[in-house]
Design a protein around this motif. Structure first.
Motif, PDB file in Angstrom:
ATOM      1  N   VAL A 142       0.841  -1.201   0.000  1.00 39.40           N
ATOM      2  CA  VAL A 142       0.000   0.000   0.000  1.00 39.40           C
ATOM      3  C   VAL A 142       0.879   1.256   0.000  1.00 39.40           C
ATOM      4  O   VAL A 142       0.613   2.216  -0.728  1.00 39.40           O
ATOM      5  N   LEU A 143       1.935   1.253   0.792  1.00 35.32           N
ATOM      6  CA  LEU A 143       2.848   2.395   0.824  1.00 35.32           C
ATOM      7  C   LEU A 143       3.531   2.578  -0.528  1.00 35.32           C
ATOM      8  O   LEU A 143       3.649   3.710  -1.029  1.00 35.32           O
ATOM      9  N   ALA A 144       3.970   1.491  -1.139  1.00 35.13           N
ATOM     10  CA  ALA A 144       4.628   1.579  -2.449  1.00 35.13           C
ATOM     11  C   ALA A 144       3.685   2.145  -3.502  1.00 35.13           C
ATOM     12  O   ALA A 144       4.074   3.013  -4.298  1.00 35.13           O
ATOM     13  N   ILE A 145       2.456   1.685  -3.503  1.00 36.11           N
ATOM     14  CA  ILE A 145       1.477   2.188  -4.467  1.00 36.11           C
ATOM     15  C   ILE A 145       1.194   3.668  -4.207  1.00 36.11           C
ATOM     16  O   ILE A 145       1.060   4.455  -5.147  1.00 36.11           O
ATOM     17  N   GLY A 146       1.142   4.057  -2.952  1.00 36.82           N
ATOM     18  CA  GLY A 146       0.950   5.466  -2.620  1.00 36.82           C
ATOM     19  C   GLY A 146       2.097   6.329  -3.121  1.00 36.82           C
ATOM     20  O   GLY A 146       1.871   7.433  -3.646  1.00 36.82           O
ATOM     21  N   PHE A 147       3.313   5.848  -2.968  1.00 37.02           N
ATOM     22  CA  PHE A 147       4.466   6.608  -3.467  1.00 37.02           C
ATOM     23  C   PHE A 147       4.408   6.756  -4.986  1.00 37.02           C
ATOM     24  O   PHE A 147       4.707   7.831  -5.521  1.00 37.02           O
ATOM     25  N   VAL A 148       4.034   5.692  -5.685  1.00 36.35           N
ATOM     26  CA  VAL A 148       3.948   5.780  -7.143  1.00 36.35           C
ATOM     27  C   VAL A 148       2.868   6.776  -7.541  1.00 36.35           C
ATOM     28  O   VAL A 148       3.077   7.609  -8.431  1.00 36.35           O
ATOM     29  N   MET A 187       8.163   8.379  -7.485  1.00 37.48           N
ATOM     30  CA  MET A 187       7.669   7.207  -8.209  1.00 37.48           C
ATOM     31  C   MET A 187       8.717   6.091  -8.181  1.00 37.48           C
ATOM     32  O   MET A 187       8.392   4.924  -7.959  1.00 37.48           O
ATOM     33  N   TYR A 188       9.977   6.442  -8.378  1.00 35.64           N
ATOM     34  CA  TYR A 188      11.047   5.443  -8.329  1.00 35.64           C
ATOM     35  C   TYR A 188      11.176   4.840  -6.934  1.00 35.64           C
ATOM     36  O   TYR A 188      11.437   3.650  -6.789  1.00 35.64           O
ATOM     37  N   LEU A 189      10.986   5.661  -5.914  1.00 37.68           N
ATOM     38  CA  LEU A 189      11.005   5.177  -4.537  1.00 37.68           C
ATOM     39  C   LEU A 189       9.892   4.151  -4.327  1.00 37.68           C
ATOM     40  O   LEU A 189      10.104   3.100  -3.711  1.00 37.68           O
ATOM     41  N   GLY A 190       8.714   4.428  -4.860  1.00 36.88           N
ATOM     42  CA  GLY A 190       7.606   3.487  -4.761  1.00 36.88           C
ATOM     43  C   GLY A 190       7.866   2.201  -5.529  1.00 36.88           C
ATOM     44  O   GLY A 190       7.546   1.108  -5.052  1.00 36.88           O
ATOM     45  N   LEU A 191       8.443   2.311  -6.709  1.00 36.92           N
ATOM     46  CA  LEU A 191       8.755   1.107  -7.491  1.00 36.92           C
ATOM     47  C   LEU A 191       9.809   0.252  -6.793  1.00 36.92           C
ATOM     48  O   LEU A 191       9.729  -0.979  -6.790  1.00 36.92           O
ATOM     49  N   LEU A 238      10.331   0.137  -3.519  1.00 36.31           N
ATOM     50  CA  LEU A 238       9.680  -0.476  -2.372  1.00 36.31           C
ATOM     51  C   LEU A 238       8.754  -1.608  -2.809  1.00 36.31           C
ATOM     52  O   LEU A 238       8.662  -2.636  -2.132  1.00 36.31           O
ATOM     53  N   PHE A 239       8.098  -1.459  -3.942  1.00 33.34           N
ATOM     54  CA  PHE A 239       7.241  -2.521  -4.467  1.00 33.34           C
ATOM     55  C   PHE A 239       8.069  -3.762  -4.805  1.00 33.34           C
ATOM     56  O   PHE A 239       7.686  -4.886  -4.461  1.00 33.34           O
ATOM     57  N   ALA A 240       9.206  -3.552  -5.472  1.00 29.28           N
ATOM     58  CA  ALA A 240      10.078  -4.683  -5.824  1.00 29.28           C
ATOM     59  C   ALA A 240      10.632  -5.353  -4.570  1.00 29.28           C
ATOM     60  O   ALA A 240      10.674  -6.597  -4.481  1.00 29.28           O
ATOM     61  N   LEU A 241      11.042  -4.567  -3.593  1.00 37.57           N
ATOM     62  CA  LEU A 241      11.542  -5.124  -2.329  1.00 37.57           C
ATOM     63  C   LEU A 241      10.453  -5.928  -1.628  1.00 37.57           C
ATOM     64  O   LEU A 241      10.703  -7.015  -1.110  1.00 37.57           O
ATOM     65  N   THR A 242       9.231  -5.414  -1.623  1.00 46.48           N
ATOM     66  CA  THR A 242       8.121  -6.098  -0.978  1.00 46.48           C
ATOM     67  C   THR A 242       7.818  -7.412  -1.676  1.00 46.48           C
ATOM     68  O   THR A 242       7.570  -8.433  -1.017  1.00 46.48           O
ATOM     69  N   ALA A 243       7.829  -7.398  -2.991  1.00 46.88           N
ATOM     70  CA  ALA A 243       7.596  -8.639  -3.737  1.00 46.88           C
ATOM     71  C   ALA A 243       8.678  -9.673  -3.429  1.00 46.88           C
ATOM     72  O   ALA A 243       8.391 -10.847  -3.190  1.00 46.88           O
ATOM     73  N   LEU A 244       9.918  -9.231  -3.389  1.00 43.11           N
ATOM     74  CA  LEU A 244      11.035 -10.125  -3.068  1.00 43.11           C
ATOM     75  C   LEU A 244      10.896 -10.694  -1.656  1.00 43.11           C
ATOM     76  O   LEU A 244      11.041 -11.904  -1.446  1.00 43.11           O
ATOM     77  N   MET A 245      10.587  -9.835  -0.710  1.00 47.24           N
ATOM     78  CA  MET A 245      10.432 -10.286   0.678  1.00 47.24           C
ATOM     79  C   MET A 245       9.233 -11.216   0.819  1.00 47.24           C
ATOM     80  O   MET A 245       9.280 -12.184   1.578  1.00 47.24           O
ATOM     81  N   GLY A 246       8.152 -10.927   0.111  1.00 45.67           N
ATOM     82  CA  GLY A 246       6.954 -11.750   0.201  1.00 45.67           C
ATOM     83  C   GLY A 246       7.150 -13.138  -0.373  1.00 45.67           C
ATOM     84  O   GLY A 246       6.558 -14.109   0.115  1.00 45.67           O
TER      85      GLY A 246
END
Length: 186
Positions: free
Chosen positions: A124-130, A141-145, A147-155
């Protein structure tokens, strides 16, 4: 024609940045809370510090309410001034409040297990940043992307460590986003 559109977009961006400038302390408050929560998730292996996480959360909520209360005069001035397209500046908080309420409800009814809650919050935070980055600048936007990639990797591969890593990196991202907005608003 092209130059007029760029000038109009730059004017709108400046207006959006000036309205978002009042919300920067909230990014710092919640970034610090997320980082503190990550530290407590790490330290919980040695001592039961869950009460300290709850205290930090309540403190962040109270600090946020105080910050919003102190901004009410600015909101009233902005309401009488020319609008930039967002309407009342307090409406900037509405999507975030709704997302937080939705996540809290999902966690309360058991739809999201404690193992997946940090992943959901980070997404949710990553999508908000984007989303905000599309309006205010590509670095957000890059910060959100990122964080999204990091979250996917961690998940997918490191779910057991997701609470510590994603809360820590989410907190750092919030503080970095607040710092970017602060610098851009000058």
């Amino acid at each position: 024609m092209q130059n007029t559109k760029q000038t109009d977009l730059a004017t709108k961006r400046k207006a959006w940045l000036s309205q978002a400038h009042a919300l920067i302390p909230l990014l710092f408050i919640w970034g610090a809370e997320w980082m503190f929560s990550a530290i407590m998730d790490f330290a919980i292996y040695w001592r039961d510090l869950d009460w300290l996480k709850q205290a930090a959360f309540i403190t962040a909520v109270i600090a946020s309410l105080v910050q919003i209360w102190s901004l009410r005069k600015d909101f009233r001035k902005d309401a009488s001034a020319e609008q930039s397209g967002w309407g009342h500046p307090a409406l900037l908080l509405l999507p975030g409040v709704l997302l937080i309420a939705a996540i809290a409800l999902l966690e309360a009814i058991g739809a999201v297990t404690p193992l997946f809650a940090p992943v959901l919050r980070a997404f949710v935070l990553a999508i908000g940043f984007v989303q905000v980055g599309l309006l205010l600048g590509k670095p957000l936007m890059y910060l959100g992307l990122w964080l999204f990639a990091l979250t996917a990797l961690m998940g997918v591969w490191y779910l057991g460590y997701s609470a510590v890593i994603l809360e820590g990196m989410g907190g750092i991202s919030l503080i970095a986003g607040g710092y970017m907005l602060r610098v851009w608003g000058r």
